[in-house]
Design a protein around this motif. Structure first.
Motif, short mmCIF file in Angstrom:
data_model
loop_
_atom_site.label_atom_id
_atom_site.label_comp_id
_atom_site.label_asym_id
_atom_site.label_seq_id
_atom_site.Cartn_x
_atom_site.Cartn_y
_atom_site.Cartn_z
N HIS A 197 -2.48 -2.17 -12.15
CA HIS A 197 -1.28 -2.52 -11.39
C HIS A 197 -1.61 -2.60 -9.89
CE1 HIS A 197 3.03 -2.74 -10.60
NE2 HIS A 197 2.93 -1.72 -9.74
N PHE A 198 -1.31 -3.75 -9.26
CA PHE A 198 -1.65 -3.96 -7.85
C PHE A 198 -0.41 -4.35 -7.06
CE2 PHE A 198 -5.36 -4.97 -10.44
CZ PHE A 198 -6.31 -4.13 -9.87
N VAL A 199 -0.20 -3.67 -5.92
CA VAL A 199 0.94 -3.96 -5.05
C VAL A 199 0.48 -3.91 -3.59
CG1 VAL A 199 2.69 -3.08 -6.64
CG2 VAL A 199 1.61 -1.51 -5.02
N HIS A 200 1.33 -4.41 -2.68
CA HIS A 200 1.02 -4.30 -1.27
C HIS A 200 2.27 -3.85 -0.53
CE1 HIS A 200 3.22 -7.94 0.06
NE2 HIS A 200 2.86 -8.45 -1.11
N ILE A 201 2.08 -3.18 0.59
CA ILE A 201 3.22 -2.74 1.40
C ILE A 201 3.74 -3.93 2.21
CG2 ILE A 201 2.40 -0.36 1.50
CD1 ILE A 201 1.40 -0.90 4.34
N CYS A 202 4.94 -3.78 2.77
CA CYS A 202 5.58 -4.89 3.47
C CYS A 202 5.29 -4.87 4.97
CB CYS A 202 7.09 -4.89 3.22
SG CYS A 202 7.87 -3.31 3.65
N ALA A 203 4.20 -4.23 5.36
CA ALA A 203 3.76 -4.23 6.75
C ALA A 203 2.24 -4.38 6.74
CB ALA A 203 4.16 -2.94 7.45
N ASP A 204 1.66 -4.75 7.87
CA ASP A 204 0.22 -4.99 7.92
C ASP A 204 -0.59 -3.71 7.76
OD1 ASP A 204 0.58 -7.67 8.21
OD2 ASP A 204 0.19 -7.73 10.38
N ASP A 205 -0.02 -2.57 8.13
CA ASP A 205 -0.74 -1.30 8.02
C ASP A 205 0.28 -0.21 7.74
OD1 ASP A 205 -2.56 0.82 8.18
OD2 ASP A 205 -3.69 -0.13 9.79
N ILE A 206 -0.20 0.92 7.26
CA ILE A 206 0.72 2.01 6.95
C ILE A 206 1.26 2.67 8.21
CG2 ILE A 206 -1.05 3.83 6.82
CD1 ILE A 206 0.54 4.86 4.31
N ARG A 207 0.53 2.56 9.32
CA ARG A 207 0.92 3.23 10.56
C ARG A 207 0.86 2.26 11.72
NH1 ARG A 207 -2.03 6.09 14.43
NH2 ARG A 207 -3.96 5.83 13.23
#
Length: 456
Positions: free
Chosen positions: A403-413
């Motif tokens: 299962h592969f996903v990505h966050i909705c921002a370029d970086d977590i911080r």
């Protein structure tokens, strides 16, 4: 005369035939190591028992509890130097077996996980070969070592060679002997400074180290040595020294260990030829998974020159090999720290374990998934940064069950822009070779450090 492969069918949890290939030493440290990992009750000790079943003069008996109920017929095959041997049930439902042994001079030294021995004993001496012939598979798993006390008399005759190896694990020079009580019983006397105590007062860790060293000290090149859970009762510092000892001996011997400790999994050894095996029992019977040569190549690539992400296969990452299914792979250490915090802010939890301190970058995630698949992990997920979303279609093609996903921002911080840094002159040049002008001073520094550590 190497032990190349083992096939098991019908023994304990082995409902279907499973095979395990062993490492062949090539004079590189760790090259002859085969490391077996897996959860409790997965089948690791059953593999050890199958190796022990080849020993002894008589063919072993497989009791009701040792036979898988759905099969009720056991067959164990050993592939030794291109030749096949076997131990198998005479017929379905019978405890009695037949043994097809091709080479009677080939032995497997098996050291059980339960390494206690009778503290008071009679006199006797077992050579290595006598010990091997007297130790065979028993109907029940023993709570004590069989005949180890008689090995002590043999060790006493060659104590210098034994102590030399023992001192590589213990931080002090050991002093011990065998004494006899006025009642005629023999016992091991161990000195600690000016004080001595008997076998009955020895700590389990010291007993364990004695037994491990005994399995090695009179072995020869090409021997096969099996140690079940070498880490038991040992402090982490002792675990590391025991592993380094096994790693060194495995340059020209086959050493097979079953372990729950990440201190006994070593990426450089795997790169040198060591086999990593993961045993799983998911309710359908015991299954064996092990790293392929391609996966070893991936590990080599990930561990080589990984200066900016040295933790990729650090201790936390190696704990992976002992975890149950359900692994989340993320890009870096910030993700490992911050995703649980994010979940808490959203009043939820993450019901899985993170891979170490991250993959060391998005491009490494595919490599991590490669060897996770090799080791039989079924539930694996990866979380990528938004600017790496383009990697997901390729990952999904290569690993359709993960299962592969990505966050909705370029970086977590959110990160502020950084200024350029000035050049710094270091000990090493741009090829990471120490500069000539720094060699003498650094050699003196290291020598003084060693003198301090050795107490001189």
């Amino acid at each position: 005369m190497p032990l190349e492969k083992l096939e098991i069918s019908g023994f304990r949890g082995f409902r279907q035939k499973q095979s395990l290939e062993f490492s062949i030493p090539n004079n590189q440290p760790g090259s002859g190591l085969t490391i077996i990992t897996g959860a409790n009750n997965s089948g690791k000790s059953s593999i050890i028992e199958c190796l022990k079943a080849r020993g002894g003069h008589q063919s072993p008996s497989f009791t009701v509890g040792a036979r898988n109920a759905s099969v009720d017929f056991v067959e164990i095959k050993y592939f030794i130097d291109g030749k096949e041997e076997s131990v198998s049930s005479l017929k379905k439902g019978s405890s009695e077996t037949k043994k097809n042994e091709v080479n009677g001079k080939f032995h497997i030294f098996v050291l059980p996980s339960r390494r206690a021995f009778h503290p008071f004993f009679g006199k006797g001496s077992h050579s290595r070969e006598q010990h091997l012939n007297n130790n065979q598979l028993s109907a029940q798993r023993n709570t004590m070592m069989n005949g180890f006390e008689y090995r002590l008399f043999n060790i006493l005759e060659n104590q210098e060679a034994f102590n030399e190896i023992l001192h590589r694990v213990l931080t002090f020079k050991p002093e011990w002997s065998i004494d006899q009580s006025d009642q005629g019983q023999y016992f091991l006397k161990f000195y600690s400074g000016k004080v001595s105590h008997t076998s009955d007062g020895m700590g389990e860790g010291i007993v364990s180290i004695f037994a491990i060293v005994d399995s090695l000290y009179d072995s020869k090149q090409g021997d096969v040595i099996v140690i079940d859970e070498p880490e038991l009762s040992l402090h982490p510092a002792l675990q590391k020294r025991v592993f380094n000892l096994l790693k060194d001996f495995s340059k020209n011997r086959q050493i097979i260990i079953s372990t729950h400790s990440p201190y006994f999994v070593d990426v450089p050894s795997i790169v040198n030829g060591s086999n990593l095996v993961r045993v799983v029992n998911s309710g359908k019977g015991t299954e064996i998974f092990q790293l392929s040569s391609d996966a070893k190549g991936v590990l080599k690539k990930l561990s080589k020159d990984n200066l900016y992400n040295p933790h990729t296969f650090g201790l936390d990452a190696r704990e992976l090999f002992f975890q149950e299914d359900g692994i989340v792979v993320v890009e870096g250490q910030e993700d490992v720290l911050l995703f649980p915090d994010i979940a808490s802010q959203l009043n939820t939890t993450i019901s899985a374990s993170f891979f170490g301190w991250g993959a060391g970058g998005a491009t490494n995630i595919s490599h991590i998934c490669f060897f996770l698949k090799d080791l039989g992990f079924k539930k694996v997920a990866a979380i990528l940064d938004g600017d790496k979303a383009k990697e997901i279609p390729k990952l999904e093609r290569n690993y359709p069950n993960y299962h592969f996903v990505h966050i909705c921002a370029d970086d977590i911080r959110t990160k502020k822009a950084r200024k350029a840094t000035k050049k710094v002159d270091g000990l090493l040049d741009d090829k990471r070779i120490i500069k000539d002008e720094h060699k003498e001073h650094t050699s003196q520094l290291l020598e003084k450090l060693n003198q301090y550590m050795d107490g001189h």
